[in-house]
Structure formats: C-alpha cells, structure tokens
Design a protein around this motif. Structure first.
Motif, PDB file in Angstrom:
ATOM      1  N   ASN A 138       9.510  -9.352   1.919  1.00 19.14           N
ATOM      2  CA  ASN A 138       9.610  -9.248   0.177  1.00 19.14           C
ATOM      3  C   ASN A 138       8.849 -10.123  -0.609  1.00 19.14           C
ATOM      4  N   LEU A 139       8.815 -11.479  -0.313  1.00 19.37           N
ATOM      5  CA  LEU A 139       7.945 -12.363  -0.963  1.00 19.37           C
ATOM      6  C   LEU A 139       6.594 -11.862  -1.122  1.00 19.37           C
ATOM      7  N   ASN A 140       5.799 -11.526  -0.003  1.00 23.37           N
ATOM      8  CA  ASN A 140       4.689 -11.305   0.313  1.00 23.37           C
ATOM      9  C   ASN A 140       4.307  -9.906  -0.670  1.00 23.37           C
ATOM     10  N   VAL A 141       5.219  -8.783  -0.662  1.00 26.93           N
ATOM     11  CA  VAL A 141       5.038  -7.781  -1.163  1.00 26.93           C
ATOM     12  C   VAL A 141       4.958  -8.065  -2.744  1.00 26.93           C
ATOM     13  N   LYS A 142       6.040  -8.880  -3.281  1.00 24.96           N
ATOM     14  CA  LYS A 142       6.031  -9.165  -4.605  1.00 24.96           C
ATOM     15  C   LYS A 142       4.725  -9.924  -5.114  1.00 24.96           C
ATOM     16  N   LYS A 143       4.346 -10.851  -4.130  1.00 25.18           N
ATOM     17  CA  LYS A 143       2.914 -11.458  -4.387  1.00 25.18           C
ATOM     18  C   LYS A 143       1.809 -10.386  -4.717  1.00 25.18           C
ATOM     19  N   ASN A 155       2.095  -8.433  -7.584  1.00 20.98           N
ATOM     20  CA  ASN A 155       1.949  -9.233  -8.913  1.00 20.98           C
ATOM     21  C   ASN A 155       2.139  -8.698 -10.235  1.00 20.98           C
ATOM     22  N   ASP A 156       3.298  -8.072 -10.274  1.00 22.09           N
ATOM     23  CA  ASP A 156       3.722  -7.478 -11.746  1.00 22.09           C
ATOM     24  C   ASP A 156       2.869  -6.320 -12.082  1.00 22.09           C
ATOM     25  N   TYR A 157       2.294  -5.504 -11.169  1.00 29.09           N
ATOM     26  CA  TYR A 157       1.454  -4.577 -11.728  1.00 29.09           C
ATOM     27  C   TYR A 157       2.204  -3.474 -12.030  1.00 29.09           C
ATOM     28  N   ILE A 158       3.315  -3.208 -11.236  1.00 25.88           N
ATOM     29  CA  ILE A 158       4.226  -2.159 -11.666  1.00 25.88           C
ATOM     30  C   ILE A 158       5.455  -2.980 -12.113  1.00 25.88           C
ATOM     31  N   LEU A 159       5.850  -2.628 -13.261  1.00 24.14           N
ATOM     32  CA  LEU A 159       7.033  -3.372 -14.057  1.00 24.14           C
ATOM     33  C   LEU A 159       8.263  -2.588 -13.861  1.00 24.14           C
ATOM     34  N   LYS A 160       8.751  -2.852 -12.534  1.00 29.28           N
ATOM     35  CA  LYS A 160       9.911  -2.077 -11.998  1.00 29.28           C
ATOM     36  C   LYS A 160      10.803  -3.057 -11.510  1.00 29.28           C
ATOM     37  N   LYS A 161      12.031  -3.311 -11.671  1.00 31.58           N
ATOM     38  CA  LYS A 161      12.963  -4.368 -11.148  1.00 31.58           C
ATOM     39  C   LYS A 161      13.202  -4.285  -9.447  1.00 31.58           C
ATOM     40  N   GLU A 162      13.036  -2.978  -9.147  1.00 32.85           N
ATOM     41  CA  GLU A 162      12.807  -2.791  -7.721  1.00 32.85           C
ATOM     42  C   GLU A 162      11.935  -3.713  -6.865  1.00 32.85           C
ATOM     43  N   PHE A 163      10.728  -3.916  -7.600  1.00 32.04           N
ATOM     44  CA  PHE A 163       9.647  -4.834  -7.020  1.00 32.04           C
ATOM     45  C   PHE A 163       9.840  -6.030  -7.326  1.00 32.04           C
ATOM     46  N   ASN A 164      10.744  -6.439  -8.061  1.00 30.37           N
ATOM     47  CA  ASN A 164      11.029  -7.910  -8.581  1.00 30.37           C
ATOM     48  C   ASN A 164      12.274  -8.549  -8.339  1.00 30.37           C
ATOM     49  N   GLU A 165      13.139  -8.605  -9.189  1.00 32.17           N
ATOM     50  CA  GLU A 165      14.395  -9.136  -9.074  1.00 32.17           C
ATOM     51  C   GLU A 165      15.218  -8.628  -8.050  1.00 32.17           C
ATOM     52  N   LYS A 166      15.288  -7.310  -7.975  1.00 32.37           N
ATOM     53  CA  LYS A 166      15.998  -6.381  -6.931  1.00 32.37           C
ATOM     54  C   LYS A 166      15.174  -5.775  -5.621  1.00 32.37           C
ATOM     55  N   ILE A 177      13.661  -3.046  -0.490  1.00 31.99           N
ATOM     56  CA  ILE A 177      13.192  -3.224   1.016  1.00 31.99           C
ATOM     57  C   ILE A 177      14.279  -3.842   1.896  1.00 31.99           C
ATOM     58  N   VAL A 178      14.959  -2.853   2.847  1.00 33.88           N
ATOM     59  CA  VAL A 178      16.563  -3.168   3.308  1.00 33.88           C
ATOM     60  C   VAL A 178      16.326  -2.843   4.892  1.00 33.88           C
ATOM     61  N   SER A 179      17.189  -3.354   5.459  1.00 41.09           N
ATOM     62  CA  SER A 179      17.451  -2.917   6.978  1.00 41.09           C
ATOM     63  C   SER A 179      18.209  -1.655   7.032  1.00 41.09           C
ATOM     64  N   PRO A 180      18.394  -0.826   7.993  1.00 43.82           N
ATOM     65  CA  PRO A 180      18.655   0.320   8.277  1.00 43.82           C
ATOM     66  C   PRO A 180      20.229   0.541   7.910  1.00 43.82           C
ATOM     67  N   ASN A 231       0.762  -1.262   0.091  1.00 42.90           N
ATOM     68  CA  ASN A 231       0.126   0.049  -0.040  1.00 42.90           C
ATOM     69  C   ASN A 231       0.802   1.295  -0.020  1.00 42.90           C
ATOM     70  N   TYR A 232       1.848   1.150   0.776  1.00 43.52           N
ATOM     71  CA  TYR A 232       2.737   2.627   0.666  1.00 43.52           C
ATOM     72  C   TYR A 232       3.502   2.636  -0.431  1.00 43.52           C
ATOM     73  N   ILE A 233       3.754   1.485  -1.317  1.00 49.52           N
ATOM     74  CA  ILE A 233       4.550   1.434  -2.406  1.00 49.52           C
ATOM     75  C   ILE A 233       3.608   2.388  -3.450  1.00 49.52           C
ATOM     76  N   LEU A 234       2.351   1.823  -3.438  1.00 49.87           N
ATOM     77  CA  LEU A 234       1.397   2.286  -4.364  1.00 49.87           C
ATOM     78  C   LEU A 234       0.945   3.703  -4.196  1.00 49.87           C
ATOM     79  N   ILE A 235       1.044   4.137  -3.029  1.00 47.30           N
ATOM     80  CA  ILE A 235       0.394   5.647  -2.649  1.00 47.30           C
ATOM     81  C   ILE A 235       1.822   6.418  -2.756  1.00 47.30           C
ATOM     82  N   LEU A 236       2.614   6.123  -2.018  1.00 41.50           N
ATOM     83  CA  LEU A 236       4.011   7.188  -1.724  1.00 41.50           C
ATOM     84  C   LEU A 236       5.064   6.917  -2.685  1.00 41.50           C
TER      85      LEU A 236
END
Length: 303
Positions: free
Chosen positions: A256-261, A264-275, A280-283, A229-234
């Motif tokens: 990360n697996l849940n976010v990708k699921k 569901n490839d709605y936004i075709l950016k590598k950040e949301f798939n293979e990267k 989504i990282v630790s500080p 939701n944050y990705i889609l809004i912000l």
C-alpha cells in the motif's frame, strides 16, 4: 411451500493442489451456498486427478459444476478448443482438454473460467455483500494471476487477463534473473512464491527475520508497481490480494505504501491515500474465494 434444495459442485484447480467441494442451496437463490463436503487433492497428472475428482463427486447428485482453473486456458466459446488448457508451464497439463474430459464423467451443466476470475466473482458477489460494482482479485502464490469483476460480469477479451505477466522495473537491490520461462523479469517471474523460493533458496515461510525484511522490500516494490498500473488502467472499486505469499500481513502494508508513492497524488481519491488500507485488502472469503467462485459460476451463469 418448501423451497427445493439443490446441490452445486466446485473445483479449484491450482498448480500444487486441487480443491473440490459440494454445497447446498435453494433453487433460484443468489445467496452464498452452504458447503457440505470438501476435499483437497495434490495436483499430479490429469488422469489421476480426474479420477480422484470423480470419486469425490460420485455420491452426490449435483445440479451444476463450476470450475476455476489455472491457465492459460481457452475460454472463447466459439473456439474448438474451448475449455482446453493451452501453453501452461505445467508440462503434464499442456494442451489438456479439461472441459471435454470432465463432460465425459459428469452429466450436469459445467461452467469454467480461470481460478482468479472465479475468485473475483465470488468476492464481488458474496465477499463484500454485493456492494461492489467492480473488483480486481490478484493471487500471489506459486504463480501470480489476476481476475476482474466489472459491471456484473467477468472480464474477457480475445483471451482472459494474464495480469501476472506484465513487465515491471527491477528493484535496484535485486539481481535475481526471474523464473518465468517466457519473460524472466515479469511480475510472476520476480514476485511469485516460486520466485521467492528460487531467490532465497527456501520457501517464504522459512525465511529468517532479516530475509523477510528484504523479501518484503523487494516484493512490495514489484507488486506496488503492478497495482498502480491496474488502478490507472482498470480503476476497480476494490483490489483484493490473496494467495500464500500474502500470509505475511506486513507485506500488504508495504504494498500500500508503494502504491501511494507511485501514484503520488495524481488521482485525488481518498481510496488511494488515507483510506488505501480499506481499498487494497485481503479476501473477505479468506482461502475459500476460489472454491466459492466455482459455486458462483453455477449460481450466476445459470441465471
């Protein structure tokens, strides 16, 4: 000519502990200050904690003081309640005028924001070497909160963001009611450290292997929904997940697996798939994002 050295103070006020630190830097420098002294204080009553805070800083002639506090807190500078903690479930701190009480003890400039907003500022400015145009910082600890660094500023509106209180869909295997006194089944009510403790009857670090697997399954389901939701809004350039619950590194993989699921490839950016593991990282600043956030307020609010 030798550059003038100045001291900054930082206070990170959390629900269970308060971190204080003094750091040194050169005047007009935007680089990360060097911490000279730190102290951790258990969060008790405002009077007790302010006295302990003042005793810590009293030996130092600090130029500015930056504060990151739990909320909700009034951050509208035009409000008569600016700097006041408002409807917190921490009863002893409810309606406490934090900023004015600090002004009674400190004669320096004081800057204030939420603990998660200042952590986002520090990570955006120093954690990733100022390479980010925006970042979202989410802490998953006793509670859940989020801060957003965007276009070189912290995100504020009519209030500061309360990202821990969005409503999420319940996991089919989760019969837990939720711990939030306002919403029950909001993100904080279902996925915070306090929710984990109440659901399992013990703290997250004390769970047995079978319980840890179930915990990861349920908590990653809720956090995956929230981050999608944050990705889609912000649409932040990076999402940073801190807080004690995230000490379980396998949890980050599941999130990360849940976010990708969900995306569901709605936004075709590598950040949301293979990267996604680089998105989504630790500080980068580890457990010190909040304390460096106070220093970042001093450095960048005064520029």
């Amino acid at each position: 000519m030798t550059k003038q050295r100045i001291l900054y103070g930082s206070i990170e006020i959390g629900g269970t502990k308060i971190n204080c630190a003094v750091a040194e830097t050169t005047r007009n420098s935007n680089s990360i200050p060097s911490i000279l002294k730190e102290k951790q204080i258990q969060t008790k009553t405002p009077d007790f904690n302010l006295n302990e805070i003042f005793k810590f800083f009293n030996p130092y002639n600090i130029h500015s003081l930056g504060i990151g506090s739990f909320g909700p807190i009034e951050l509208d500078k035009n409000s008569k309640n600016f700097g006041k903690i408002t409807s917190t479930p921490k009863i002893l701190w409810r309606d406490f005028d934090l900023l004015n009480n600090l002004k009674e003890k400190f004669s320096c400039n004081i800057y204030i924001d939420t603990d998660v907003n200042v952590a986002a500022l520090a990570e955006g400015k120093w954690g990733f070497e100022n390479e980010l145009q925006s970042c979202l910082y989410l802490t998953i600890g006793t509670g859940i909160g989020g801060g957003m660094f965007l276009n070189n500023k912290l995100l504020h509106g009519i209030s500061h963001p309360e990202m821990g209180h969005i409503i999420v869909k319940k996991h089919p295997d989760d019969n837990f009611k939720g711990v939030c006194p306002h919403h029950e089944d909001c993100l904080e009510g279902l996925a915070s450290g306090f929710a984990i403790e109440k659901r399992f009857g013990k703290k997250a670090q004390s769970l047995n292997p079978k319980e840890k697997i179930l915990m990861r399954k349920i908590i990653s389901y809720y956090l995956g929904q929230a981050l999608a939701n944050y990705i889609l809004i912000l649409s932040p350039n990076k999402i940073i997940l801190g807080g004690g619950v995230m000490n379980n590194k396998n949890l980050l993989i599941d999130i990360n697996l849940n976010v990708k699921k969900i995306l569901n490839d709605y936004i075709l950016k590598k950040e949301f798939n293979e990267k996604i593991d680089q998105y989504i990282v630790s500080p980068k600043l580890g457990k010190k994002s909040g304390i460096y956030g106070g220093f970042a307020l001093c450095v960048f609010a005064s520029n």
